[in-house]
Write an enzyme that holds these catalytic residues in place. Structure first.
Site, short mmCIF file in Angstrom:
data_model
loop_
_atom_site.label_atom_id
_atom_site.label_comp_id
_atom_site.label_asym_id
_atom_site.label_seq_id
_atom_site.Cartn_x
_atom_site.Cartn_y
_atom_site.Cartn_z
N GLU A 38 0.86 -1.20 0.00
CA GLU A 38 0.00 0.00 0.00
C GLU A 38 0.90 1.25 0.00
OE1 GLU A 38 -2.12 0.06 3.72
OE2 GLU A 38 -3.44 1.72 3.15
N LYS A 108 -9.49 2.44 -1.71
CA LYS A 108 -9.67 1.74 -0.42
C LYS A 108 -11.02 2.06 0.22
CE LYS A 108 -7.10 0.83 3.88
NZ LYS A 108 -5.83 1.12 4.59
N CYS A 141 -5.15 -3.39 2.51
CA CYS A 141 -4.84 -3.48 3.93
C CYS A 141 -6.05 -3.73 4.82
CB CYS A 141 -4.05 -2.24 4.36
SG CYS A 141 -3.01 -2.57 5.80
C1 ACM Z 1 -3.87 -0.21 7.22
O1 ACM Z 1 -5.01 -0.31 6.73
N1 ACM Z 1 -2.90 0.39 6.57
C2 ACM Z 1 -3.57 -0.79 8.54
#
Ligand code: ACM
Length: 265
Positions: A38, A108, A141
């Site tokens: 990420e 995201k 993530c």
């Molecule tokens: C995250 O979502 N970077 C822990």
């Protein structure tokens, strides 16, 4: 099919240096696709949108061109996280760059901790795309914490989950993604970073341990906690098409949505 993960330590705010590093690692690969962490171009710890905006890139930004070029030269799909500029807003996004220059962007869905101050919540939702006859889906993530993310991707036909990450809760996602793979009978490639970032009172240690998990929940490969590492793995994506746990149990056909009321309110 051959997949790879590049586990490394992006440097906060050093976009060109990070892209140089990514490109030099891709040049050493022999893989159909490679997954990186990420926010791999920028580093992670931004506390406001104003702070991250100077490092945000459009998906076709000139600065990303060396990665497009590497994808073309190595005939590989490159999947990485980056802060995405859209108008003057920023999303925490993942891009899959295909060798022919075509790309897909996922934004995201579930923002973690201070990301809520730096990024807009994603609006693409979870989608699946085809590459070399295999269906891939992206998640980022903390999306792992919501079983719905992997389930929606698997229900849409994903055989391989491309999970770009900057994980900080020790070992939890690495365990969680074993379950996500098993309960959906899909492969998962979790590409995590290493190192630490600090700003003011906040100090985050990233947990490494990038991993590949099979549809049966076997950890096929796992990197170290604190070393830069490349994972190379050869696998058969068709294994993800078999949703039977026993000859009498197809995990999707056996679902009872009539009893799942309240799940999606
Ligand atoms: C995250 O979502 N970077 C822990």
């Amino acid at each position: 099919m051959k997949g790879a993960i590049i586990q490394f330590e992006p440097v906060l705010g050093e976009t060109e240096r990070n892209i140089d590093k990514i490109v030099s690692e891709i040049k050493n690969l022999d893989a159909d696709f490679v997954v990186l962490p990420e926010l791999a171009t920028s580093g992670y710890l931004f506390l406001s949108m104003d702070e991250v905006r100077p490092f945000a890139l459009k998906p076709d930004d000139e600065k990303l061109k060396p990665i497009y070029e590497a994808a073309y030269q190595k005939n590989t799909m490159v999947v990485l996280g980056f802060p995405e500029l859209a108008d003057d807003k920023v999303y925490n996004s993942s891009i899959a760059i295909l060798p022919d220059g075509k790309f897909y962007v996922y934004r995201k869905t579930h923002l973690f901790f201070k990301e809520k101050d730096a990024f807009l919540p994603g609006d693409t939702g979870f989608f699946v795309f085809d590459y070399l006859g295999v269906k891939f889906g992206m998640m980022i993530c903390f999306d792992w914490f919501y079983p719905e993310s992997a389930r929606v991707l698997a229900k849409k036909g994903a055989e391989v989950l491309l999970h770009v990450s900057n994980l900080v809760l020790p070992g939890m996602a690495q365990k969680g993604m074993v379950v996500r793979s098993m309960e959906n009978r899909v492969f998962s490639f979790t590409a995590n970073r290493i190192g630490r970032e600090e700003k003011g009172e906040i100090s985050l240690k990233f947990t490494g341990m990038s991993q590949v998990v099979s549809p049966k929940g076997e950890v096929l490969s796992r990197a170290a906690e604190d070393l830069e590492e490349i994972i190379h793995i050869e696998f058969n994506p068709e294994e993800a098409l078999n949703k039977n746990i026993t000859e009498l149990n197809d995990i999707f056909k056996d679902r009872r949505p009539e009893f799942y009321e309240g799940l999606c309110d």
